[in-house]
Design an enzyme around this catalytic site. Structure first.
Site, PDB file in Angstrom:
ATOM      1  N   TYR A   1      34.173  -0.802   4.655  1.00 32.81           N
ATOM      2  CA  TYR A   1      33.064  -0.527   3.720  1.00 32.81           C
ATOM      3  C   TYR A   1      31.842  -1.319   4.138  1.00 32.81           C
ATOM      4  O   TYR A   1      31.959  -2.496   4.494  1.00 32.81           O
ATOM      5  CB  TYR A   1      33.459  -0.930   2.293  1.00 32.81           C
ATOM      6  CG  TYR A   1      33.657   0.268   1.400  1.00 32.81           C
ATOM      7  CD1 TYR A   1      32.631   1.198   1.225  1.00 32.81           C
ATOM      8  CD2 TYR A   1      34.852   0.476   0.731  1.00 32.81           C
ATOM      9  CE1 TYR A   1      32.813   2.299   0.415  1.00 32.81           C
ATOM     10  CE2 TYR A   1      35.038   1.581  -0.081  1.00 32.81           C
ATOM     11  CZ  TYR A   1      34.015   2.495  -0.234  1.00 32.81           C
ATOM     12  OH  TYR A   1      34.191   3.586  -1.025  1.00 32.81           O
TER      13      TYR A   1
ATOM     14  N   GLU B   1      28.239  -0.973   2.538  1.00 34.94           N
ATOM     15  CA  GLU B   1      27.012  -0.612   1.818  1.00 34.94           C
ATOM     16  C   GLU B   1      25.827  -1.436   2.310  1.00 34.94           C
ATOM     17  O   GLU B   1      25.940  -2.652   2.518  1.00 34.94           O
ATOM     18  CB  GLU B   1      27.174  -0.860   0.311  1.00 34.94           C
ATOM     19  CG  GLU B   1      27.692   0.328  -0.450  1.00 34.94           C
ATOM     20  CD  GLU B   1      29.189   0.288  -0.634  1.00 34.94           C
ATOM     21  OE1 GLU B   1      29.869  -0.382   0.178  1.00 34.94           O
ATOM     22  OE2 GLU B   1      29.676   0.929  -1.585  1.00 34.94           O
TER      23      GLU B   1
ATOM     24  N   ASP C   1      14.199  20.845   8.902  1.00 35.85           N
ATOM     25  CA  ASP C   1      15.664  20.777   8.929  1.00 35.85           C
ATOM     26  C   ASP C   1      16.117  21.449  10.225  1.00 35.85           C
ATOM     27  O   ASP C   1      16.093  22.674  10.342  1.00 35.85           O
ATOM     28  CB  ASP C   1      16.225  21.493   7.699  1.00 35.85           C
ATOM     29  CG  ASP C   1      17.748  21.457   7.658  1.00 35.85           C
ATOM     30  OD1 ASP C   1      18.380  21.136   8.689  1.00 35.85           O
ATOM     31  OD2 ASP C   1      18.311  21.763   6.588  1.00 35.85           O
TER      32      ASP C   1
ATOM     33  N   THR D   1      22.249  18.053  10.654  1.00 41.35           N
ATOM     34  CA  THR D   1      23.664  17.750  10.764  1.00 41.35           C
ATOM     35  C   THR D   1      23.906  17.318  12.203  1.00 41.35           C
ATOM     36  O   THR D   1      23.023  17.442  13.058  1.00 41.35           O
ATOM     37  CB  THR D   1      24.536  18.981  10.450  1.00 41.35           C
ATOM     38  OG1 THR D   1      24.028  20.087  11.187  1.00 41.35           O
ATOM     39  CG2 THR D   1      24.550  19.300   8.977  1.00 41.35           C
TER      40      THR D   1
ATOM     41  N   LYS E   1      26.693  20.660  14.911  1.00 43.09           N
ATOM     42  CA  LYS E   1      26.436  22.053  15.297  1.00 43.09           C
ATOM     43  C   LYS E   1      26.091  22.088  16.792  1.00 43.09           C
ATOM     44  O   LYS E   1      26.924  21.688  17.607  1.00 43.09           O
ATOM     45  CB  LYS E   1      25.352  22.649  14.395  1.00 43.09           C
ATOM     46  CG  LYS E   1      25.778  22.690  12.924  1.00 43.09           C
ATOM     47  CD  LYS E   1      24.803  23.424  12.041  1.00 43.09           C
ATOM     48  CE  LYS E   1      25.316  23.587  10.630  1.00 43.09           C
ATOM     49  NZ  LYS E   1      24.810  22.603   9.679  1.00 43.09           N
TER      50      LYS E   1
HETATM   51  N1  DSN Z   1      27.200  26.087   6.678  1.00 42.75           N
HETATM   52  C1  DSN Z   1      26.111  26.000   7.602  1.00 42.75           C
HETATM   53  C2  DSN Z   1      25.944  27.250   8.378  1.00 42.75           C
HETATM   54  O1  DSN Z   1      26.940  27.891   8.667  1.00 42.75           O
HETATM   55  O2  DSN Z   1      24.847  27.606   8.729  1.00 42.75           O
HETATM   56  C3  DSN Z   1      24.845  25.603   6.959  1.00 42.75           C
HETATM   57  O3  DSN Z   1      25.034  24.465   6.233  1.00 42.75           O
END
Ligand code: DSN
Length: 418
Positions: A55, A57, A201, A227, A230
């Site tokens: 942990y 924080e 984003d 994210t 991806k």
């Molecule tokens: N779930 C993602 C996508 O497939 O585009 C977006 O957050």
């Protein structure tokens, strides 16, 4: 031997078996959901490491718990690598994923009820960009912009006129189902005109941005979220980059505003992914992701599929199946049976409902990670067409699935157990 020291296969054979089956599925099928990929073995090792026990924080050198000697170094390493990679002034690697990263942006810059703008989900935006069912559409006055009917490009004239009318505090530029380049500078002009914060984003395209295959919003947008799993090919996670002047607001919004302790093992995975993304091999992968998507779009177009926007500049192809008289859901399920895994998706101005829309969304990142090139993409387009000509034909699905598996054997997916 202590129970705690047993390997998973002995401690929990049922769960171990589920993981083995998922491994086999990911190995033997074409994973074409554009937001998915294969994280490397090194990324997975870091993300599944003992760092998850801790942990922490707070932020490096300013924690609320002791014993942070190593964790501080892990987080600083991830931050310094991401900073160098994107040329960002400030980086926060603690968001649990993309949605919490975006919520932190709201918390940093907006109050409940403030007007905000984003691309509508039906035109390729994301839930957290103000969709009505999301907390972001419920707690803020959400105004959505769309794409042009003529060419399916984001309509910057509409963005500007809506911004002038509603004076948003925050404007999102970012997409989940949009196959074209995003013009960050055009958004900057509109944001400046109305005094809005511009948030980019880049969750879907961060790997392409790193490699120069899509223009970078860093230095143009005030804040950039992503994210990490991806096209970036890291662990499940999120990150926020911003101008130095917003560093304190962003950090405070992530912790203590929104989250508790960071997921330190994920942070370590991000550090590894950033190391990998700085290599020539990664740049070559990103270039091929785009080249493969173009081949797929052209091949499907030639077979009579309506390709949203007429093609692609990035990692995904949005296919309108209306000319083929098959719905998105029927198509996605038939393809899944044939070992081609995509998702059904609304197309711009869709007249069908989101649960069975007119399109499918297909991406090339995972296929490219396993070494597919143009030749394989043409084969994939042929298979898709063979299945969709008669989506109820189980014999065709079974044959294609076997052929898919054979091709997958020739191109082993990275990071999987053999
Ligand atoms: N779930 C993602 C996508 O497939 O585009 C977006 O957050």
């Amino acid at each position: 031997m202590l129970l705690a020291d047993l390997p998973l296969s002995e401690r929990d054979p049922a769960l171990a078996n589920l993981i083995r089956r998922e491994n086999d599925l990911e190995s033997s099928t074409l994973r074409m959901i554009p937001s998915e990929n294969y994280a490397s073995r090194a990324v997975q090792e870091a993300a599944g490491s003992v760092l998850a026990n801790k942990y922490s924080e707070g932020y490096a050198r300013k924690r609320y718990y002791e014993g942070q000697q190593i964790i501080d170094e892990v987080e600083e390493l991830a931050i310094s690598r991401v900073k160098a990679l994107f040329g960002a002034e400030h980086v926060n690697v603690q968001p649990y994923s993309g949605s919490p990263a975006n919520l932190a942006v709201y918390l940093a810059f907006c109050n409940a009820g403030d007007p905000i703008m984003g691309l509508s989900l039906s035109a390729g935006g994301h839930l957290t960009h103000g969709h009505g069912v999301s907390i972001t559409g419920k707690y803020f006055k959400s105004v959505s912009y769309g794409v042009r009917r003529s060419d399916h490009r984001i309509d910057m004239d509409e963005v500007r006129s809506l911004a002038m009318e509603h004076k948003p505090k925050l404007i999102w530029a970012g997409t989940t189902a949009y196959p074209r380049i995003i013009d960050w500078a055009a958004f900057r002009v509109v944001a400046d005109e109305v005094g809005a914060i511009l948030a980019a984003d880049i969750s879907h395209i961060s790997g392409l941005v790193v490699a120069g295959e899509h223009p970078s919003p860093v230095g143009i947008a005030d804040v950039v979220t992503s994210t990490t799993h991806k096209t970036f090919r890291g662990p499940r996670g999120g990150m926020i980059m911003c101008k130095a002047q917003y560093a304190a607001a962003i950090d405070k919004a992530v912790f203590p505003g929104l989250q508790g302790g960071p997921h330190n093992a994920a942070t370590a995975g991000i550090a590894v992914a950033a190391l990998e993304a700085a290599t020539p091999e990664f740049r070559q992968y990103a270039k091929q992701v785009v080249a493969n998507a173009k081949v797929l779009a052209t091949a499907l177009g030639e077979k009579g599929y309506a390709i949203v926007s007429g093609g692609t500049d990035n990692h995904l192809v949005l296919v309108d199946l209306t000319p083929k008289n098959v719905t998105g859901k029927v198509a996605a399920k038939a393809l899944d049976k044939a070992g081609i895994v995509g998702n059904y998706n609304a197309v711009p101005f869709d007249t069908r409902k989101p649960f069975d829309p007119s399109g499918i969304r297909l991406g090339t990142p995972a296929l490219t990670s396993r070494g597919f090139g143009p030749e394989e993409m043409l084969q994939v387009a042929n298979w898709i067409d063979e299945v969709l000509i008669d989506p109820a034909n189980e014999a065709v699905q079974a044959r294609v699935r076997a052929e898919v598996a054979a091709l997958c054997t020739k191109h082993p997916a990275p990071g999987l157990a053999i």
